[in-house]
Design a protein around this motif. Structure first.
Motif, PDB file in Angstrom:
ATOM      1  N   SER A   1       0.818  -1.208   0.000  1.00 57.44           N
ATOM      2  CA  SER A   1       0.000   0.000   0.000  1.00 57.44           C
ATOM      3  C   SER A   1       0.853   1.260   0.000  1.00 57.44           C
ATOM      4  O   SER A   1       0.557   2.238  -0.684  1.00 57.44           O
ATOM      5  N   TYR A   2       1.959   1.223   0.763  1.00 59.40           N
ATOM      6  CA  TYR A   2       2.846   2.388   0.819  1.00 59.40           C
ATOM      7  C   TYR A   2       3.614   2.590  -0.482  1.00 59.40           C
ATOM      8  O   TYR A   2       4.085   3.705  -0.761  1.00 59.40           O
ATOM      9  N   ALA A   3       3.749   1.532  -1.276  1.00 58.53           N
ATOM     10  CA  ALA A   3       4.511   1.630  -2.526  1.00 58.53           C
ATOM     11  C   ALA A   3       3.857   2.560  -3.530  1.00 58.53           C
ATOM     12  O   ALA A   3       4.488   2.933  -4.523  1.00 58.53           O
ATOM     13  N   ILE A   4       2.608   2.954  -3.285  1.00 57.83           N
ATOM     14  CA  ILE A   4       1.921   3.877  -4.195  1.00 57.83           C
ATOM     15  C   ILE A   4       2.659   5.206  -4.291  1.00 57.83           C
ATOM     16  O   ILE A   4       2.620   5.890  -5.316  1.00 57.83           O
ATOM     17  N   PHE A   5       3.380   5.583  -3.208  1.00 55.09           N
ATOM     18  CA  PHE A   5       4.111   6.850  -3.232  1.00 55.09           C
ATOM     19  C   PHE A   5       5.323   6.787  -4.167  1.00 55.09           C
ATOM     20  O   PHE A   5       5.828   7.833  -4.586  1.00 55.09           O
ATOM     21  N   LEU A   6       5.776   5.586  -4.500  1.00 55.45           N
ATOM     22  CA  LEU A   6       6.903   5.455  -5.425  1.00 55.45           C
ATOM     23  C   LEU A   6       6.528   5.853  -6.848  1.00 55.45           C
ATOM     24  O   LEU A   6       7.407   6.063  -7.681  1.00 55.45           O
ATOM     25  N   THR A   7       5.221   5.950  -7.132  1.00 57.87           N
ATOM     26  CA  THR A   7       4.792   6.318  -8.481  1.00 57.87           C
ATOM     27  C   THR A   7       5.160   7.758  -8.823  1.00 57.87           C
ATOM     28  O   THR A   7       5.119   8.136  -9.997  1.00 57.87           O
ATOM     29  N   MET A   8       5.512   8.558  -7.817  1.00 56.21           N
ATOM     30  CA  MET A   8       5.924   9.934  -8.103  1.00 56.21           C
ATOM     31  C   MET A   8       7.332  10.005  -8.689  1.00 56.21           C
ATOM     32  O   MET A   8       7.701  11.009  -9.300  1.00 56.21           O
ATOM     33  N   ILE A   9       8.124   8.936  -8.509  1.00 61.20           N
ATOM     34  CA  ILE A   9       9.496   8.943  -9.038  1.00 61.20           C
ATOM     35  C   ILE A   9       9.510   9.018 -10.557  1.00 61.20           C
ATOM     36  O   ILE A   9      10.179   9.889 -11.134  1.00 61.20           O
ATOM     37  N   PRO A  10       8.800   8.123 -11.280  1.00 68.28           N
ATOM     38  CA  PRO A  10       8.807   8.250 -12.743  1.00 68.28           C
ATOM     39  C   PRO A  10       8.164   9.537 -13.241  1.00 68.28           C
ATOM     40  O   PRO A  10       8.601  10.091 -14.259  1.00 68.28           O
ATOM     41  N   LEU A  11       7.140  10.039 -12.534  1.00 66.64           N
ATOM     42  CA  LEU A  11       6.524  11.296 -12.942  1.00 66.64           C
ATOM     43  C   LEU A  11       7.527  12.447 -12.847  1.00 66.64           C
ATOM     44  O   LEU A  11       7.573  13.329 -13.716  1.00 66.64           O
ATOM     45  N   LYS A  12       8.352  12.430 -11.799  1.00 72.02           N
ATOM     46  CA  LYS A  12       9.358  13.471 -11.629  1.00 72.02           C
ATOM     47  C   LYS A  12      10.427  13.365 -12.707  1.00 72.02           C
ATOM     48  O   LYS A  12      10.869  14.366 -13.282  1.00 72.02           O
ATOM     49  N   GLN A  13      10.882  12.130 -12.990  1.00 74.17           N
ATOM     50  CA  GLN A  13      11.947  11.942 -13.972  1.00 74.17           C
ATOM     51  C   GLN A  13      11.476  12.239 -15.389  1.00 74.17           C
ATOM     52  O   GLN A  13      12.238  12.786 -16.196  1.00 74.17           O
ATOM     53  N   VAL A  14      10.243  11.883 -15.710  1.00 71.28           N
ATOM     54  CA  VAL A  14       9.727  12.141 -17.057  1.00 71.28           C
ATOM     55  C   VAL A  14       9.481  13.626 -17.270  1.00 71.28           C
ATOM     56  O   VAL A  14       9.851  14.197 -18.310  1.00 71.28           O
ATOM     57  N   SER A  15       8.847  14.276 -16.297  1.00 71.10           N
ATOM     58  CA  SER A  15       8.476  15.678 -16.459  1.00 71.10           C
ATOM     59  C   SER A  15       9.679  16.614 -16.344  1.00 71.10           C
ATOM     60  O   SER A  15       9.760  17.624 -17.052  1.00 71.10           O
ATOM     61  N   GLY A  16      10.606  16.296 -15.441  1.00 73.26           N
ATOM     62  CA  GLY A  16      11.726  17.195 -15.204  1.00 73.26           C
ATOM     63  C   GLY A  16      11.438  18.265 -14.174  1.00 73.26           C
ATOM     64  O   GLY A  16      12.277  19.153 -13.944  1.00 73.26           O
ATOM     65  N   PHE A  17      10.259  18.213 -13.532  1.00 69.84           N
ATOM     66  CA  PHE A  17       9.936  19.155 -12.465  1.00 69.84           C
ATOM     67  C   PHE A  17      10.774  18.845 -11.220  1.00 69.84           C
ATOM     68  O   PHE A  17      11.295  17.742 -11.067  1.00 69.84           O
ATOM     69  N   SER A  18      10.851  19.812 -10.329  1.00 64.46           N
ATOM     70  CA  SER A  18      11.510  19.577  -9.049  1.00 64.46           C
ATOM     71  C   SER A  18      10.628  18.670  -8.184  1.00 64.46           C
ATOM     72  O   SER A  18       9.442  18.462  -8.480  1.00 64.46           O
TER      73      SER A  18
END
Length: 329
Positions: free
Chosen positions: A274-291
């Motif tokens: 259940s906590y692993a859902i927060f790991l989905t922000m890693i690819p979003l950050k790397q793809v977008s290039g946002f801070s």
């Protein structure tokens, strides 16, 4: 005495030097890891050897036959070839299934960028990977784990339905008492009918989620992708991102989350899943290039909007059911 103090100071300086060296090594390793993440997969150079194709007997130079496409490495049949053929029969050997899984765990966003920029033959297709991983997930949640237990998220939904049904019976019992005391029968009947229809819709939705879990997750993914795309459509890495490209991004992100869920569920660590859902922000950050702070802020705001939207749809559905019951009886 002075000798003892000198030895103590030397010992402290020695351990401080070791700790600083360890910190420096960790920073250097992390820097090397970040540099490795940015490097796309390098395709092996074409062989310059001459071959005679065992399939069409064409003479050629390279790694694959230009006439029929058979690899130059084709050899006599062995157990190794048999295992590879078995894996290929289920699509696991095509386009580096295991290489793609490893990249999704170590460099998910950069893999997605490679795929969107044209490196399609180097990675496993996201839709095929989604259904293969989901099939493995079903096996793990239905007995293929270290405890041999059978568990799934649908069990939680079914228990929720049972709780709702028990509350419904209690309300019916109180409604009968009110009716016996002389209350309006029609009003109580309409209320009970609305609740019956609402509970039936809820149970059918749970049944749909249980019988067609892959389709259910895909529909939720489509709903989430529309909201998230609004926040990530203009990013430093891809200023003119298309919705189809962002949907592929979320599909690969879902595959990454499924891999973590399979590992945690195999060891019966459902809470970590259940906590692993927060790991989905890693690819979003790397793809977008946002801070990081902008990525987290956009993700949280989009998630809140999705919850509000779902809650509004439930209220609207209940209202429409009540109107139809009162109008058509």
């Amino acid at each position: 005495m002075q000798t003892i103090f000198r030895l103590v100071r030397l010992k402290k300086s020695y351990f401080c030097t070791i700790n600083m060296k360890k910190k420096f090594d960790l920073k250097e390793k992390y820097r090397q890891f970040k540099a490795w993440q940015l490097i796309p997969r390098e395709v092996a150079p074409m062989s310059q050897e001459e071959h005679d194709c065992l399939n069409c007997h064409d003479h050629y130079t390279g790694s694959f036959c230009p006439r029929c496409g058979q690899p130059a490495t084709t050899s006599r049949f062995s157990w190794k070839v048999a295992v590879a053929s078995f894996i290929d029969a289920y699509g696991l050997g095509e386009r580096g299934m295991f290489r793609t899984m490893g990249n999704l765990l170590l460099r998910p966003g950069y893999l997605i960028l490679d795929y969107l920029r044209g490196m399609r033959a180097s990675y496993f297709a996201p839709f095929k990977m989604y259904f293969l991983l989901f099939a493995v997930s079903l096996l793990v949640t239905h007995g293929l784990n270290i405890k041999g237990g059978n568990f799934s998220f649908s069990d939680d939904f079914e228990s929720a339905v049972q709780e709702v049904r028990e509350e419904e019976r209690a309300e019916k019992a109180s409604a009968v008492e009110i009716d016996a005391s002389g209350a309006d029968e029609r009003e109580i009947s309409d209320t009970n009918r609305i609740k019956e229809i609402f509970y039936a819709v809820f149970e059918n939705a749970v049944l749909f989620a249980k019988n067609y879990p892959a389709l259910n997750v895909l529909l939720l993914l489509i709903l989430m992708s529309g909201i998230l795309f609004f926040f990530f459509r203009r990013s430093p890495n891809i200023p003119d991102m298309r919705y189809s490209e962002f949907f592929v991004t979320l599909l690969y992100t879902t595959n990454m989350y499924t891999i973590y869920s399979i590992v945690f569920d195999f060891f019966c660590l459902g809470k970590l899943s259940s906590y692993a859902i927060f790991l989905t922000m890693i690819p979003l950050k790397q793809v977008s290039g946002f801070s990081w702070w902008r990525t987290v802020l956009k993700f949280v705001v989009a998630f809140v909007i999705i919850l509000v939207l779902l809650f509004s749809l439930i209220i609207l559905g209940a209202f429409l059911i009540g109107v139809c019951v009162k109008k058509f009886g």
